[in-house]
Design a protein around this motif. Structure first.
Motif, PDB file in Angstrom:
ATOM      1  N   SER A   1       0.846  -1.082  -0.111  1.00  0.00           N
ATOM      2  CA  SER A   1      -0.219   0.070   0.146  1.00  0.00           C
ATOM      3  C   SER A   1       0.871   1.197   0.069  1.00  0.00           C
ATOM      4  N   GLN A   2       0.381   2.418  -0.109  1.00  0.00           N
ATOM      5  CA  GLN A   2       1.107   3.492   0.023  1.00  0.00           C
ATOM      6  C   GLN A   2       1.963   3.809   1.331  1.00  0.00           C
ATOM      7  N   SER A   3       1.094   3.451   2.363  1.00  0.00           N
ATOM      8  CA  SER A   3       1.769   3.339   3.494  1.00  0.00           C
ATOM      9  C   SER A   3       2.904   2.557   3.812  1.00  0.00           C
ATOM     10  N   GLY A   4       2.527   1.138   3.286  1.00  0.00           N
ATOM     11  CA  GLY A   4       3.702   0.118   3.185  1.00  0.00           C
ATOM     12  C   GLY A   4       4.847   0.741   2.476  1.00  0.00           C
ATOM     13  N   ASN A   5       4.592   1.407   1.370  1.00  0.00           N
ATOM     14  CA  ASN A   5       5.863   1.786   0.622  1.00  0.00           C
ATOM     15  C   ASN A   5       6.537   2.706   1.324  1.00  0.00           C
ATOM     16  N   GLU A   6       5.843   3.553   1.875  1.00  0.00           N
ATOM     17  CA  GLU A   6       6.553   4.741   2.790  1.00  0.00           C
ATOM     18  C   GLU A   6       7.571   4.186   3.820  1.00  0.00           C
ATOM     19  N   VAL A   7       6.895   2.972   4.386  1.00  0.00           N
ATOM     20  CA  VAL A   7       7.594   2.448   5.413  1.00  0.00           C
ATOM     21  C   VAL A   7       8.926   1.633   4.957  1.00  0.00           C
ATOM     22  N   PHE A   8       8.422   1.015   3.849  1.00  0.00           N
ATOM     23  CA  PHE A   8       9.526   0.161   2.981  1.00  0.00           C
ATOM     24  C   PHE A   8      10.784   1.171   2.795  1.00  0.00           C
ATOM     25  N   LYS A   9      10.720   2.377   2.148  1.00  0.00           N
ATOM     26  CA  LYS A   9      11.479   3.366   1.897  1.00  0.00           C
ATOM     27  C   LYS A   9      12.263   3.836   3.014  1.00  0.00           C
ATOM     28  N   ARG A  10      11.615   3.993   4.228  1.00  0.00           N
ATOM     29  CA  ARG A  10      12.392   4.602   5.120  1.00  0.00           C
ATOM     30  C   ARG A  10      13.133   3.614   6.130  1.00  0.00           C
ATOM     31  N   VAL A  11      12.608   2.449   6.086  1.00  0.00           N
ATOM     32  CA  VAL A  11      13.336   1.268   6.611  1.00  0.00           C
ATOM     33  C   VAL A  11      14.765   0.901   5.494  1.00  0.00           C
ATOM     34  N   GLY A  12      14.521   1.240   4.280  1.00  0.00           N
ATOM     35  CA  GLY A  12      15.771   0.941   3.478  1.00  0.00           C
ATOM     36  C   GLY A  12      16.877   2.065   3.827  1.00  0.00           C
ATOM     37  N   ILE A  13      16.234   3.337   3.794  1.00  0.00           N
ATOM     38  CA  ILE A  13      17.376   4.451   4.102  1.00  0.00           C
ATOM     39  C   ILE A  13      17.950   4.063   5.302  1.00  0.00           C
ATOM     40  N   LEU A  14      17.255   3.773   6.361  1.00  0.00           N
ATOM     41  CA  LEU A  14      17.884   3.411   7.836  1.00  0.00           C
ATOM     42  C   LEU A  14      18.912   2.671   7.690  1.00  0.00           C
ATOM     43  N   ILE A  15      18.419   1.195   7.011  1.00  0.00           N
ATOM     44  CA  ILE A  15      19.539   0.076   6.888  1.00  0.00           C
ATOM     45  C   ILE A  15      20.608   0.613   6.195  1.00  0.00           C
ATOM     46  N   GLU A  16      20.678   1.253   5.047  1.00  0.00           N
ATOM     47  CA  GLU A  16      21.875   2.000   4.287  1.00  0.00           C
ATOM     48  C   GLU A  16      22.470   2.677   5.218  1.00  0.00           C
ATOM     49  N   MET A  17      21.851   3.651   5.649  1.00  0.00           N
ATOM     50  CA  MET A  17      22.731   4.616   6.668  1.00  0.00           C
ATOM     51  C   MET A  17      23.499   3.925   7.824  1.00  0.00           C
ATOM     52  N   LEU A  18      22.654   3.027   8.512  1.00  0.00           N
ATOM     53  CA  LEU A  18      23.149   2.177   9.522  1.00  0.00           C
ATOM     54  C   LEU A  18      24.599   1.441   9.146  1.00  0.00           C
ATOM     55  N   ALA A  19      24.478   0.735   7.957  1.00  0.00           N
ATOM     56  CA  ALA A  19      25.620   0.038   7.309  1.00  0.00           C
ATOM     57  C   ALA A  19      26.437   1.053   7.341  1.00  0.00           C
ATOM     58  N   LYS A  20      26.406   2.276   6.814  1.00  0.00           N
ATOM     59  CA  LYS A  20      27.705   3.268   6.564  1.00  0.00           C
ATOM     60  C   LYS A  20      28.282   3.328   7.906  1.00  0.00           C
ATOM     61  N   MET A  21      27.441   3.899   8.919  1.00  0.00           N
ATOM     62  CA  MET A  21      28.027   4.333   9.974  1.00  0.00           C
ATOM     63  C   MET A  21      28.757   2.979  10.612  1.00  0.00           C
ATOM     64  N   GLU A  22      28.068   1.777  10.587  1.00  0.00           N
ATOM     65  CA  GLU A  22      28.788   0.690  11.242  1.00  0.00           C
ATOM     66  C   GLU A  22      30.043   0.576  10.592  1.00  0.00           C
ATOM     67  N   VAL A  23      30.360   0.597   9.366  1.00  0.00           N
ATOM     68  CA  VAL A  23      31.686   0.571   8.563  1.00  0.00           C
ATOM     69  C   VAL A  23      32.556   1.408   9.150  1.00  0.00           C
ATOM     70  N   TRP A  24      31.883   2.842   9.471  1.00  0.00           N
ATOM     71  CA  TRP A  24      32.726   3.690   9.910  1.00  0.00           C
ATOM     72  C   TRP A  24      33.349   3.638  11.155  1.00  0.00           C
ATOM     73  N   LEU A  25      32.300   3.277  11.986  1.00  0.00           N
ATOM     74  CA  LEU A  25      32.735   2.859  13.440  1.00  0.00           C
ATOM     75  C   LEU A  25      33.636   1.755  13.516  1.00  0.00           C
ATOM     76  N   THR A  26      33.713   0.484  12.697  1.00  0.00           N
ATOM     77  CA  THR A  26      34.557  -0.357  12.851  1.00  0.00           C
ATOM     78  C   THR A  26      35.900  -0.054  12.002  1.00  0.00           C
ATOM     79  N   THR A  27      35.981   0.796  11.329  1.00  0.00           N
ATOM     80  CA  THR A  27      37.403   0.846  10.836  1.00  0.00           C
ATOM     81  C   THR A  27      38.000   2.509  11.280  1.00  0.00           C
ATOM     82  N   ARG A  28      38.815   2.884  10.468  1.00  0.00           N
ATOM     83  CA  ARG A  28      39.699   3.990  10.896  1.00  0.00           C
ATOM     84  C   ARG A  28      38.998   5.465  10.999  1.00  0.00           C
TER      85      ARG A  28
END
Length: 110
Positions: free
Chosen positions: A42-69
């Protein structure tokens, strides 16, 4: 992909790249590639899907930064200014993790 793997400082980052090649490439290029719409949702489902996707990608970037130099490049002044933001990140991430677990429980088939 080969360049990304050769630049990895550790096994954890290599595993991320091998398991999530598109995300790794999009991070390297500096943009987030999130599917714009899933016709099954649904429209609401798509909004959540997109937000979760962005969060996952940003968290992955932060995780890499936190675990590296990344941390070693911070100056004492940086650390003083960034500390409250990391405190908020830790608090908000814990809250979102708890609430996400609640949603997972609700979504499990009976």
């Amino acid at each position: 992909m080969v360049d990304l793997l050769l630049q990895c400082p550790g096994r954890r980052q290599e595993e991320f790249i091998l398991q999530n090649p598109r995300e790794a490439l999009s991070q390297k290029k500096g943009f987030i590639a999130v599917s714009s719409r899933d016709p099954r949702l649904s429209q609401s489902g798509n909004e959540v899907f997109k937000r979760v996707g962005i969060l996952i990608e940003m968290l992955a970037k932060m995780e890499v930064w936190l675990t590296t130099r990344g941390r070693t490049a911070l100056t004492p002044g940086d650390r003083t200014i960034l500390r409250p933001r990391f405190e908020r990140l830790a608090r908000d991430a814990a809250s979102v993790a708890t609430l996400s677990q609640d949603v997972i429980t609700e979504l499990q088939p009976v």
